[in-house]
Every structure is written in C-alpha cells, then in structure tokens.
Design an enzyme around this catalytic site. Structure first.
Site, mmCIF file in Angstrom:
data_model
loop_
_atom_site.group_PDB
_atom_site.id
_atom_site.type_symbol
_atom_site.label_atom_id
_atom_site.label_comp_id
_atom_site.label_asym_id
_atom_site.label_seq_id
_atom_site.Cartn_x
_atom_site.Cartn_y
_atom_site.Cartn_z
ATOM 1 N N CYS A 130 0.830 -1.219 -0.118
ATOM 2 C CA CYS A 130 0.135 0.054 0.008
ATOM 3 C C CYS A 130 0.735 1.323 -0.226
ATOM 4 C CB CYS A 130 -0.839 0.108 1.312
ATOM 5 S SG CYS A 130 -2.024 -1.306 1.305
ATOM 6 N N CYS A 145 -1.396 -7.108 6.317
ATOM 7 C CA CYS A 145 -2.230 -6.254 5.540
ATOM 8 C C CYS A 145 -3.199 -6.951 5.014
ATOM 9 C CB CYS A 145 -1.475 -5.471 4.736
ATOM 10 S SG CYS A 145 -2.290 -4.527 3.604
ATOM 11 N N HIS A 148 -2.408 -7.223 1.283
ATOM 12 C CA HIS A 148 -1.293 -7.857 0.466
ATOM 13 C C HIS A 148 -0.914 -8.807 1.602
ATOM 14 C CE1 HIS A 148 -1.583 -3.469 -1.250
ATOM 15 N NE2 HIS A 148 -1.000 -4.173 -2.382
ATOM 16 N N LYS A 301 -2.957 -15.572 -9.766
ATOM 17 C CA LYS A 301 -2.217 -16.301 -10.810
ATOM 18 C C LYS A 301 -2.004 -17.769 -10.625
ATOM 19 C CE LYS A 301 0.554 -12.814 -13.227
ATOM 20 N NZ LYS A 301 0.919 -11.683 -12.136
#
Length: 508
Positions: A130, A145, A148, A301
């Site tokens: 961030c 976070c 993330h 992914k």
C-alpha cells in the site's frame, strides 16, 4: 458557451503490467466521455501512470534496468493498452514530468507556509504494497495487511513530515452533507462518513531518501521525497495546468472515477490536501466495485482465473470486452468476470441479438432491392410499437449518464434488441416479398428494422464505438444529430447500402 466536463481515472502504478481493473476504470471513463461529447459538452479525459514510489524503484532494480528506461518502457506499455481499448484520453499522465513535479512542490510549500506540516518521529507498521503506515486495527489477526497478505509488513522507526488532518475533518463532513452528489453511489458516501467519524491521525507526506529516492523532493527539506500518494493525487490538478488560472473552469467540473479500494486517499487525504492548500474540492467521486473470478473467487495467477485484457482483445476483439464490462459492472458490489463469461455474452447478445439481426435484414435488403434500402409505405401498429420501444430504450444515452447507470442503459438496449428480433420474425419479410400485393409491406418492415438498428447503433457509439461505427457505415447512415438524441426516419429510402460484413463473428 459549451459546458465543460473533466473526467479522471486514477493513475496506475507501473510496477506491473496493465490488468483488468485498469482496463475497466479507463473504459468506463471513456464511455462517460463519449456520452458527454454526444450531448455537446467539451471534454477532457485524463488517464496515465504513477511513476514514483518504492515499489516502482524496486521493480526497476529487480529487472536490472536504469530507472528512466524502466519508466519509459512501462509508460509505453500502458499507453499501448489504452489505445487498443479505444480509450480516447485527452491527456496521458506521467508523474516524472518536470511541470508536474514543480507544481507538487509548490503545493507542499504553500501548505508548509500555513503551518499545517510538522516534522516528527514515528514508530509504526508499514505495508510496502500500500506504501502506507498501518494502525493495528487495519491489520488482520495474523498482523498482515488485508490487501497484501503475502507481503510482510515492516516495523519502521523514522522521522518524517506530516500533514495535520484533524483540523479539516468537520469541514469535510459538512461538505459531504451539503453535497449529496459529492460521493456516489450512496453506499460509498456512508463508508466515507464512517472513515471521518473519529479524529484523524496526521498524514505522513514524506519518505526519507535513505529509503526511497524515486519521487518529488520536498521543497523545504531535500533529505526527503514526497509520499507517493500526495504526489499522485496532485496529477488531477497538474493535468489541467494548475497553478495557471486556466485550470479553474475545468476543475469546477471535475469527476474522479475510482475503485472502492482507493476511497480513503480520494475521499479523505485528497480533499484535506486541497483544503490545506486553499483550493476548491472536485465536483464528484464516482466509485465502483471490483471484478472477481467466476464463483466470486479473487483473481490470482495461482488459481489461473486472471482475465488479461490483451488476451481477450486478441481472441474476441475490443468491443467484446467493452460490452461485457459496461453490461455487468455493479456499482456497489463486486461482479464476476471470466473469459468464458465474456465469450458467452459476446456470442449471445452482441452476436445473436444485435449483429445477426443487422446482417439478416441488411443482406435481405441488398439481395431483394437491388443493393438498396427500400422506401417505407404506411406504418402499422406493430411498426409504431417497435419504433416507440427503440426510442424509449435509447433515450437514456441521449442524456447525461452517471457511472452507476451504465449497466441499466445496456440492459435496456438488449431488451429492445429482443423485441426487434421478435418484430422481424413476426412480420416475416421473406414471406411478404413473395406476393406483389405485400411487397410494399415488406419494404416497410425492412426499412423500420434497419432504421431502428441505426438508432441503436448511434446510441452504442458511446459504448462500442468501433463496431457501432462499422454498422452505421454498412447502413450508409447520415452523420448523427448533435447534440445526440434518438430520432427516427433518418435513413434515406431508396439509398445504397454499404458492404455488409459480419459485425460480431461467432467465437467457439
């Protein structure tokens, strides 16, 4: 005097390639631009890239590239993607531009001169993803976070410059109360009010050069660079030549399009930065939700459910993507996307309902009426009914649309496309052509069908400009009226039709 409208997208971080989120916001901004231009407004649309900050610095280092080369390469990549997405931006932002950096420094100096920036030591948790300091309440139970979770947060102890936020909190709440349109839709306005319900911490606006060098140097202390968000947000002003006076009429009509994850920087930091600098606030924040994979799974992914805008364009063309995004966005909840969903929507809606009808009616007309569009005879109730429906379905695009209204406008077009197909099937022109006494009736049905399609295609130039433009060329349609509103009977009877091609070839 024409009305102005200035639409912005966020500027995108160049530490990775452009993804579906970038494509989405910029395409929606482009649709709003085309809508307003069709209404006769003067437009500026800005999009672009944020080239500063720690993540970009590290991304360049990871590739072993000189920073300027890395930024130029990424900038070109993003610009190329927006060009392929048919995003008609008027201004492409690069925060490495000298004029931008000078203006940011000028803004900081003016806030500093008002004693609203203080220097202090800070110990706290920092999320590199961030690029911001986190309170314990911002973190998950595991101390990560939430945005993330795979990155470790860092404990930092450093001296920085901070902008005083609390003195402006009440004033910002008052602004939100006085201007209900300032943040739309309402769910996000309520979320912003919630963020402002408690006293605000000072905002750290610098990073020591020992940690980050890629950024705008603080004008009052050259050992520091500007915190990336402070620098990035200022682009909305610098794009329109602030601090030059000429910025003002555009700024008064500024609408920021943003995703819900950046509501805090745009709804809290930015208005307070502007107030601190003695500048007016933007007119509106239009907020949207996110795209998730099929079944509501977050795209990743590792799951293999990432939708790459460039792959979609290569396989299905740009308008398949633009149509899906416009048709299925939800303003206040996340929407699902996958290559299969895009393909299905493209085949069933654009292909079967719109393209197919155009192709059938236009080819029939060309084959049976000497390559021409026949002149209509007297209209029946069935003709009048479908014409009325088409005007009603496209009227919304003849007025100012907000971000949240886009999907409903697309829905009404698909609904009327169904009605048009029913009309065509029920009138059965291929039967009418067989007898001399129903030949004129056949001409009317063909004319009404193709003229109704012209109205729909004119409306769709705001959404899928490439395909809609090709369709209008096939119909040999005159230029649309400007300012645009749906008008019937603008195709010329007994006029030549253009070459008829398949507008949306079926994809297996």
């Amino acid at each position: 005097m024409s009305m102005k409208s200035y639409i912005t997208t966020p500027i995108y971080y160049v530490n990775g390639s452009p993804h579906i989120g970038h494509a989405f916001t910029s395409i929606m901004a482009d649709i709003l631009k085309r809508n307003r231009m069709a209404l006769g407004h003067e437009l500026k649309l800005s999009t672009g890239v944020d080239e500063h900050g720690q993540k970009n610095q590290e991304a360049a280092a990871d590739l072993g590239m000189p920073i300027d080369d890395f930024l130029a390469m990424r900038c070109k990549e993003f610009q190329g993607v927006f060009d392929k997405l048919d995003v008609a931006y008027d201004y492409f932002v690069r925060t490495s531009r000298e004029g931008h950096k000078q203006a940011v420094a000028g803004m900081e100096q003016s806030i500093f001169d008002r004693d609203l920036i203080i220097k202090k030591n800070y110990t706290g948790t920092y999320c590199k993803g961030c690029e911001e300091f986190k309170k314990d309440s911002d973190l998950t139970e595991e101390g990560q976070c939430p945005l993330h979770p795979t990155m470790k947060v860092e404990q930092t102890d450093e001296t920085n410059y901070f902008l005083k936020m609390e003195p402006f909190r009440e004033r910002l709440l008052q602004h939100i109360a006085d201007n209900p349109d300032f943040v739309q839709p309402e769910a996000f306005r309520n979320e912003l009010k919630q963020m402002l319900s408690e006293p605000l911490d000072d905002l750290c606006i610098s990073r020591p050069k020992t940690r980050v060098t890629l950024g705008v140097e603080l004008p009052f202390d050259t050992d520091f660079v500007t915190y990336v968000w402070f620098d990035a947000l200022a682009n909305y002003l610098t794009n329109i030549d602030w601090p030059d006076e000429s910025y003002a009429p555009w700024w008064a009509e500024c609408e920021h399009l943003i995703g819900k994850d950046i509501l805090k920087p745009h709804g809290v930091y930015w208005p307070i930065m502007l107030m601190a600098a003695g500048l007016p606030l933007p007119k509106k924040l239009s907020v949207h939700s996110h795209w998730v994979g099929a079944g509501g799974m977050k795209m990743s992914k590792s799951i293999g459910n990432v939708v790459d805008p460039m792959e979609v364009i290569a396989e299905l063309g740009v308008d398949a993507l633009r149509w899906y995004l416009a048709r299925h966005m939800r303003a206040d909840s996340d929407s699902q996307i996958s290559v299969d969903f895009i393909k299905q929507t493209y085949n069933t809606e654009l292909g079967n309902k719109i393209g197919n009808l155009l192709s059938r009616a236009a080819k029939f007309s060309k084959a049976r009426f000497d390559g021409k569009l026949p002149a209509p005879g007297a209209l029946t109730e069935a003709d009048e009914a479908i014409r009325k429906s088409v005007i009603a379905a496209t009227e919304g695009l003849g007025g100012w649309i907000s971000l949240a209204e886009i999907p409903a406008r697309m829905q009404s077009i698909i609904t009327v496309a169904d009605e048009m197909n029913n009309y065509f099937a029920e009138q059965a022109p291929w039967e009418l052509i067989k007898n001399d006494d129903t030949r004129e009736r056949c001409q009317t049905v063909i004319y009404v069908t193709l003229d109704c399609l012209r109205v729909v295609m004119e409306a769709l130039t705001q959404v899928i400009p490439g395909s809609a433009g090709r369709a209008l060329t096939m119909l040999n349609a005159p230029d649309a009226v400007h300012p645009w509103k749906p008008e019937l009977d603008r195709l010329q009877g007994d006029s030549d039709l253009g070459d008829i091609e398949t507008l949306f070839p079926r994809v297996q």
